[in-house]
Design a protein around this motif. Structure first.
Motif, PDB file in Angstrom:
ATOM      1  N   ASP A 116      -8.173  -9.898 -32.994  1.00 29.12           N
ATOM      2  CA  ASP A 116      -8.312 -10.469 -34.121  1.00 29.12           C
ATOM      3  C   ASP A 116      -9.515 -11.256 -34.167  1.00 29.12           C
ATOM      4  N   PRO A 117     -10.472 -10.813 -34.962  1.00 29.84           N
ATOM      5  CA  PRO A 117     -11.718 -11.328 -35.018  1.00 29.84           C
ATOM      6  C   PRO A 117     -11.718 -13.044 -35.556  1.00 29.84           C
ATOM      7  N   GLY A 118     -10.728 -13.362 -35.992  1.00 26.43           N
ATOM      8  CA  GLY A 118     -10.656 -14.834 -36.398  1.00 26.43           C
ATOM      9  C   GLY A 118     -10.482 -15.631 -35.243  1.00 26.43           C
ATOM     10  N   ASP A 119     -10.092 -15.042 -34.002  1.00 29.89           N
ATOM     11  CA  ASP A 119     -10.171 -15.886 -32.971  1.00 29.89           C
ATOM     12  C   ASP A 119     -11.450 -16.368 -32.292  1.00 29.89           C
ATOM     13  N   VAL A 120     -12.348 -15.616 -32.699  1.00 31.33           N
ATOM     14  CA  VAL A 120     -13.655 -16.170 -32.168  1.00 31.33           C
ATOM     15  C   VAL A 120     -14.776 -16.403 -33.311  1.00 31.33           C
ATOM     16  N   LEU A 121     -14.364 -15.797 -34.540  1.00 31.80           N
ATOM     17  CA  LEU A 121     -14.981 -15.790 -35.727  1.00 31.80           C
ATOM     18  C   LEU A 121     -14.204 -16.085 -37.188  1.00 31.80           C
ATOM     19  N   PRO A 122     -14.162 -17.480 -37.229  1.00 32.81           N
ATOM     20  CA  PRO A 122     -13.421 -17.807 -38.471  1.00 32.81           C
ATOM     21  C   PRO A 122     -14.055 -17.556 -39.526  1.00 32.81           C
ATOM     22  N   TYR A 123     -13.475 -17.042 -40.444  1.00 34.22           N
ATOM     23  CA  TYR A 123     -13.934 -16.849 -41.968  1.00 34.22           C
ATOM     24  C   TYR A 123     -13.527 -18.178 -42.874  1.00 34.22           C
ATOM     25  N   THR A 124     -14.449 -18.162 -43.808  1.00 35.99           N
ATOM     26  CA  THR A 124     -14.254 -19.248 -44.926  1.00 35.99           C
ATOM     27  C   THR A 124     -14.448 -18.241 -46.226  1.00 35.99           C
ATOM     28  N   ILE A 125     -13.476 -18.298 -46.946  1.00 37.84           N
ATOM     29  CA  ILE A 125     -13.399 -17.392 -48.146  1.00 37.84           C
ATOM     30  C   ILE A 125     -13.246 -18.375 -49.207  1.00 37.84           C
ATOM     31  N   ARG A 126     -14.290 -18.010 -50.246  1.00 39.93           N
ATOM     32  CA  ARG A 126     -14.429 -18.930 -51.384  1.00 39.93           C
ATOM     33  C   ARG A 126     -14.435 -17.918 -52.667  1.00 39.93           C
ATOM     34  N   PRO A 127     -13.305 -18.076 -53.829  1.00 35.46           N
ATOM     35  CA  PRO A 127     -13.669 -17.292 -54.960  1.00 35.46           C
ATOM     36  C   PRO A 127     -15.130 -17.811 -55.542  1.00 35.46           C
ATOM     37  N   GLY A 144     -12.993  -2.664 -48.972  1.00 31.96           N
ATOM     38  CA  GLY A 144     -12.944  -2.432 -50.454  1.00 31.96           C
ATOM     39  C   GLY A 144     -11.827  -2.522 -51.023  1.00 31.96           C
ATOM     40  N   LYS A 145     -10.966  -3.176 -50.740  1.00 31.22           N
ATOM     41  CA  LYS A 145      -9.727  -3.563 -51.169  1.00 31.22           C
ATOM     42  C   LYS A 145      -9.811  -4.768 -51.838  1.00 31.22           C
ATOM     43  N   SER A 146      -8.871  -4.957 -52.935  1.00 33.78           N
ATOM     44  CA  SER A 146      -8.576  -6.113 -53.762  1.00 33.78           C
ATOM     45  C   SER A 146      -7.715  -7.054 -53.033  1.00 33.78           C
ATOM     46  N   VAL A 147      -7.580  -8.191 -53.380  1.00 38.71           N
ATOM     47  CA  VAL A 147      -6.864  -9.337 -52.933  1.00 38.71           C
ATOM     48  C   VAL A 147      -6.039  -9.939 -54.156  1.00 38.71           C
ATOM     49  N   ALA A 148      -4.475  -9.669 -53.752  1.00 38.28           N
ATOM     50  CA  ALA A 148      -3.776 -10.263 -55.008  1.00 38.28           C
ATOM     51  C   ALA A 148      -3.209 -11.758 -54.838  1.00 38.28           C
ATOM     52  N   LEU A 149      -3.478 -12.411 -55.743  1.00 39.27           N
ATOM     53  CA  LEU A 149      -2.797 -13.746 -55.531  1.00 39.27           C
ATOM     54  C   LEU A 149      -1.943 -14.135 -56.838  1.00 39.27           C
ATOM     55  N   THR A 150      -0.809 -15.061 -56.575  1.00 36.48           N
ATOM     56  CA  THR A 150       0.259 -15.101 -57.614  1.00 36.48           C
ATOM     57  C   THR A 150       0.136 -16.992 -57.881  1.00 36.48           C
ATOM     58  N   PHE A 151       0.091 -17.009 -59.129  1.00 38.67           N
ATOM     59  CA  PHE A 151       0.075 -18.352 -59.578  1.00 38.67           C
ATOM     60  C   PHE A 151       1.285 -19.002 -59.639  1.00 38.67           C
ATOM     61  N   ALA A 152       1.424 -20.272 -60.034  1.00 38.88           N
ATOM     62  CA  ALA A 152       2.830 -21.150 -59.968  1.00 38.88           C
ATOM     63  C   ALA A 152       3.766 -20.600 -61.179  1.00 38.88           C
ATOM     64  N   GLY A 190       3.757 -17.600 -61.932  1.00 41.05           N
ATOM     65  CA  GLY A 190       4.475 -16.311 -61.796  1.00 41.05           C
ATOM     66  C   GLY A 190       3.338 -15.106 -62.306  1.00 41.05           C
ATOM     67  N   ALA A 191       2.237 -15.539 -62.750  1.00 43.31           N
ATOM     68  CA  ALA A 191       1.066 -15.020 -63.321  1.00 43.31           C
ATOM     69  C   ALA A 191       0.519 -14.352 -61.934  1.00 43.31           C
ATOM     70  N   THR A 192      -0.363 -13.063 -61.963  1.00 32.73           N
ATOM     71  CA  THR A 192      -1.300 -12.854 -60.718  1.00 32.73           C
ATOM     72  C   THR A 192      -2.548 -12.580 -61.063  1.00 32.73           C
ATOM     73  N   ALA A 193      -3.546 -12.301 -60.133  1.00 28.54           N
ATOM     74  CA  ALA A 193      -4.690 -12.371 -60.298  1.00 28.54           C
ATOM     75  C   ALA A 193      -5.323 -11.380 -59.147  1.00 28.54           C
ATOM     76  N   GLU A 194      -5.936 -10.364 -59.641  1.00 24.30           N
ATOM     77  CA  GLU A 194      -6.607  -9.310 -58.587  1.00 24.30           C
ATOM     78  C   GLU A 194      -8.088  -9.776 -58.305  1.00 24.30           C
ATOM     79  N   LEU A 195      -8.469 -10.306 -57.145  1.00 22.33           N
ATOM     80  CA  LEU A 195      -9.986 -10.349 -56.759  1.00 22.33           C
ATOM     81  C   LEU A 195     -10.471  -9.427 -56.033  1.00 22.33           C
TER      82      LEU A 195
END
Length: 339
Positions: free
Chosen positions: A151-162, A187-195, A197-202
């Motif tokens: 797990d790269p996050g063990d030594v290389l934590p990521y910060t993700i910002r839209p 190259g894959k999208s990231v799906a998020l679900t709003f309160a 029930g709507a969804t967004a694909e990043l």
């Protein structure tokens, strides 16, 4: 690859005292490569390729063509190619390249040994290759061990910002950063679900991914994955780094003194107590690497600050060479003499 990799990787096979099948194989491979290269280079450097051919071929085979320019141009024999080994070695060289980039970023010099290299890749072949050829990778990178990084996050934590803030940021912060980074990198999208029930694909281009590094690690990323170096230095590793610096300095002094590559020498040393302790701890290694039959050491507090100093009081009845070299942050006075 022949000069910068094969010859360096096989130094000990060339120089070991026993003349066995392993040593003969190393020389045979080098010989075949040099003869082939001399033929390949004939259109570009006709004279030096002729010298190489005369030295390597005509000197031992009077029946060989009189000139390299009278030989057939080499043709590849695909039966001799080990495709799996070639793939494995290419993977190892990529790991080594990334490891060196990480070392450079951390400003840790190559001769300073490090505890470990950690490798993460989504390609199973890369991990298999690094496991099979671990000794090659660890030796090239001058590290003590090689380990998979699950797990790269063990030594290389990521910060993700839209790129567009608001509620997306809060939703994104609930996701696993390493997982999001891996999906985006693939190259894959990231799906998020709003309160509601709507969804967004990043899409990957909608995200800003910052890779930070935990203290004690340096890392680099490439097409094959992530390579991290454990940069924590123990007193023993620092001593070994100093000893390796000392060896390099002695080798440079040997050249300046005009010694032959196979000349055995005697070494006399004056240095600070800290430096002398490191040299004594790695005395056997130093003697082997420098072809030294003896090493005499004198400890002198403050020697690192001296620009010129007498190394010993031996009479000049033998050919000797005095020099000042750097080992770690120390200036070390040495005297070399042929045996």
């Amino acid at each position: 690859e022949l000069s910068n990799l094969y010859i360096r990787r096989n130094r000990r096979r060339f120089w070991k005292s026993d003349i066995d099948r392993d040593k003969a194989a190393a020389y045979h491979t080098l010989y075949e490569c040099l003869v082939a290269v001399s033929k390949l280079l004939t259109p570009f450097v006709p004279f030096i390729s002729e010298v190489i051919y005369q030295n390597l071929v005509r000197s031992i085979d009077a029946n060989a063509p009189e000139s390299v320019h009278l030989t057939d141009y080499p043709v590849m024999d695909e039966r001799l190619i080990d495709a799996e080994l070639a793939r494995d070695m290419n993977a190892v060289l990529e790991v080594v390249k990334l490891g060196r980039a990480a070392r450079s970023e951390a400003s840790v010099k190559t001769r300073q040994p490090l505890p470990a290299v950690l490798v993460y890749s989504r390609e199973p072949g890369v991990m298999d290759a690094v496991t099979r050829l671990k000794d090659q990778a660890t030796d090239e990178l001058n590290v003590k061990d090689g380990q998979p990084l699950t797990d790269p996050g063990d030594v290389l934590p990521y910060t993700i910002r839209p790129k567009k803030m608001g509620e997306l940021r809060a939703l994104l912060e609930k996701e696993d950063p390493a997982s999001v980074a891996e999906r985006a990198d693939a190259g894959k999208s990231v799906a998020l679900t709003f309160a509601d029930g709507a969804t967004a694909e990043l899409e990957p281009e909608d995200l800003l991914i910052d890779l930070s590094k935990r203290a004690g690690y340096a890392a680099a990323q490439g097409a094959i994955g992530t390579v991290a170096l454990d940069t924590a230095l123990t007193p023993e590793l620092l001593q070994e780094g100093l000893a390796r610096d000392f060896v390099r300095g002695v080798q440079d002094s040997r050249k300046k003194a005009g010694y032959q590559i196979d000349d055995h020498i005697r070494i006399s040393v004056v240095a600070d107590p800290e430096a002398i302790a490191a040299l004594e701890a790695f005395r056997a290694y130093i003697m082997t690497e420098t072809l030294a039959d003896t090493i005499e050491t004198w400890s002198a507090t403050g020697a690192s600050d001296q620009i010129e100093a007498a190394v010993n009081d031996e009479p000049d009845s033998f050919e000797a060479y005095e020099d000042q070299i750097e080992a770690g942050h120390h200036h070390v006075q040495i005297r070399l003499a042929r045996v």
